[in-house]
Design a protein around this motif. Sequence first.
Motif, mmCIF file in Angstrom:
data_model
loop_
_atom_site.group_PDB
_atom_site.id
_atom_site.type_symbol
_atom_site.label_atom_id
_atom_site.label_comp_id
_atom_site.label_asym_id
_atom_site.label_seq_id
_atom_site.Cartn_x
_atom_site.Cartn_y
_atom_site.Cartn_z
ATOM 1 N N VAL A 94 0.869 -1.171 0.000
ATOM 2 C CA VAL A 94 0.000 0.000 0.000
ATOM 3 C C VAL A 94 0.911 1.229 0.000
ATOM 4 O O VAL A 94 1.796 1.324 0.850
ATOM 5 N N PRO A 95 0.729 2.145 -0.968
ATOM 6 C CA PRO A 95 1.617 3.307 -1.024
ATOM 7 C C PRO A 95 1.601 4.090 0.291
ATOM 8 O O PRO A 95 0.560 4.194 0.944
ATOM 9 N N ASN A 96 2.758 4.579 0.671
ATOM 10 C CA ASN A 96 2.897 5.395 1.889
ATOM 11 C C ASN A 96 2.561 4.641 3.178
ATOM 12 O O ASN A 96 2.191 5.243 4.171
ATOM 13 N N PHE A 97 2.661 3.322 3.129
ATOM 14 C CA PHE A 97 2.501 2.524 4.350
ATOM 15 C C PHE A 97 3.715 1.608 4.459
ATOM 16 O O PHE A 97 3.863 0.663 3.674
ATOM 17 N N LYS A 98 4.565 1.906 5.401
ATOM 18 C CA LYS A 98 5.782 1.127 5.581
ATOM 19 C C LYS A 98 5.396 -0.215 6.209
ATOM 20 O O LYS A 98 4.841 -0.252 7.309
ATOM 21 N N ASP A 99 5.666 -1.293 5.467
ATOM 22 C CA ASP A 99 5.196 -2.610 5.903
ATOM 23 C C ASP A 99 6.288 -3.642 5.664
ATOM 24 O O ASP A 99 6.848 -3.713 4.578
ATOM 25 N N GLU A 100 6.573 -4.410 6.689
ATOM 26 C CA GLU A 100 7.544 -5.498 6.570
ATOM 27 C C GLU A 100 6.897 -6.726 5.926
ATOM 28 O O GLU A 100 7.589 -7.667 5.551
ATOM 29 N N LEU A 139 -5.579 -0.790 7.475
ATOM 30 C CA LEU A 139 -6.847 -0.431 6.848
ATOM 31 C C LEU A 139 -6.974 1.080 6.648
ATOM 32 O O LEU A 139 -7.560 1.530 5.656
ATOM 33 N N SER A 140 -6.416 1.857 7.552
ATOM 34 C CA SER A 140 -6.429 3.319 7.394
ATOM 35 C C SER A 140 -5.603 3.736 6.188
ATOM 36 O O SER A 140 -6.015 4.597 5.401
ATOM 37 N N ALA A 141 -4.415 3.129 6.056
ATOM 38 C CA ALA A 141 -3.561 3.435 4.904
ATOM 39 C C ALA A 141 -4.235 2.988 3.615
ATOM 40 O O ALA A 141 -4.190 3.683 2.590
ATOM 41 N N LEU A 142 -4.873 1.828 3.674
ATOM 42 C CA LEU A 142 -5.578 1.307 2.498
ATOM 43 C C LEU A 142 -6.701 2.252 2.078
ATOM 44 O O LEU A 142 -6.899 2.503 0.886
ATOM 45 N N LYS A 143 -7.415 2.792 3.061
ATOM 46 C CA LYS A 143 -8.512 3.718 2.758
ATOM 47 C C LYS A 143 -8.004 4.933 1.977
ATOM 48 O O LYS A 143 -8.603 5.334 0.980
ATOM 49 N N LYS A 144 -6.885 5.472 2.436
ATOM 50 C CA LYS A 144 -6.296 6.635 1.786
ATOM 51 C C LYS A 144 -5.979 6.318 0.317
ATOM 52 O O LYS A 144 -6.270 7.101 -0.591
ATOM 53 N N LYS A 179 -9.132 5.784 -1.829
ATOM 54 C CA LYS A 179 -9.756 7.069 -2.177
ATOM 55 C C LYS A 179 -9.084 7.643 -3.423
ATOM 56 O O LYS A 179 -9.745 8.103 -4.346
ATOM 57 N N HIS A 180 -7.754 7.542 -3.438
ATOM 58 C CA HIS A 180 -6.988 8.022 -4.591
ATOM 59 C C HIS A 180 -7.323 7.214 -5.850
ATOM 60 O O HIS A 180 -7.515 7.783 -6.937
ATOM 61 N N LEU A 181 -7.415 5.899 -5.696
ATOM 62 C CA LEU A 181 -7.671 5.034 -6.861
ATOM 63 C C LEU A 181 -9.006 5.358 -7.531
ATOM 64 O O LEU A 181 -9.150 5.210 -8.747
ATOM 65 N N LEU A 182 -9.987 5.808 -6.741
ATOM 66 C CA LEU A 182 -11.303 6.128 -7.311
ATOM 67 C C LEU A 182 -11.209 7.248 -8.344
ATOM 68 O O LEU A 182 -12.012 7.291 -9.283
ATOM 69 N N ARG A 220 1.620 -8.041 1.695
ATOM 70 C CA ARG A 220 0.169 -8.173 1.800
ATOM 71 C C ARG A 220 -0.616 -7.509 0.680
ATOM 72 O O ARG A 220 -1.843 -7.598 0.651
ATOM 73 N N TYR A 221 0.061 -6.848 -0.253
ATOM 74 C CA TYR A 221 -0.661 -6.052 -1.241
ATOM 75 C C TYR A 221 0.091 -6.043 -2.561
ATOM 76 O O TYR A 221 1.269 -5.692 -2.609
ATOM 77 N N ILE A 222 -0.583 -6.435 -3.623
ATOM 78 C CA ILE A 222 -0.023 -6.302 -4.966
ATOM 79 C C ILE A 222 -1.108 -5.782 -5.897
ATOM 80 O O ILE A 222 -2.241 -6.262 -5.881
ATOM 81 N N GLU A 223 -0.745 -4.778 -6.674
ATOM 82 C CA GLU A 223 -1.678 -4.093 -7.577
ATOM 83 C C GLU A 223 -1.091 -4.112 -8.980
ATOM 84 O O GLU A 223 0.132 -4.011 -9.133
#
Length: 254
Positions: A80-86, A123-128, A131-134, A89-92
Amino acid sequence: MRIATWNVNSIRTRLEHVTKWLQETQIDVLLLQELKCQNHDFPEESFSDLGYNTAIFGQKTYNGVAIISKKPIEDIQLNVPNFKDEQARYIEAVIGNKRVVSIYVPNGSEVGSEKYHYKLCFLSALKKHMKHLLTYKEELIIGGDFNIAPDDLDVYDAAKWKDRILCSVPERLKLSELLNLGYSDAFRALYPYEKCFTWWDYRAGSFQQNKGMRIDHFLLSPEAIDKTQSVVVDAEPRALDKPSDHAPVILELT
DNA sequence: ATGGTGGAGGGTCCA
């Protein structure tokens, strides 16, 4: 066009189930979660032999997501962009005129735990980002294991699971926030009253008694939900020997 | 509160 999502709980252990199922169903795009292997251990050839391209975001032992597609996979993005994650969990990616996401939302372990906090942050980072993807106004398909049962209708025994992980109010509200951006929970949008599960615990004969939950979802942009013909859970692979604890969900678009 | 099962990896951790 059919797109499926499946938490396979180790791709190497489930390889035969998955490849056989792909041959039977002739799915166009398969979104995988819980690969539990690194990129170099992913059985890529088994899929290329069947005519599929792969985009893999692997991780040792835990997590890992992938996109499998007959058509070429372009503009691949990890995390998820702008979410630092070890954790992987996400591929687009972009496939033809569609943007697709394979997502594995953290389980959260127990309400109030550190892992629960991480789940809500994710989930908060994902929401952000959603919103952009829309703003792209694309056919956008976000499929995966959200580890949230949206409503009591999605739980075999809602009283027993009240306020527990997968069902707690804060995580359900987070999922509502995602939907309120303008996305549809494809299954629920098409079948408002149907009780249908995607996951059954390995323990205590849960599957045999149909004690399950609906935690694997397709969240669709308006452009995508308008083209949706059906959403079907295929429980057959869950009944096989050595199954994943999740069943695949199939989305059909015009 | 505990245990029920399964995957990974070689301890336990995670679900």
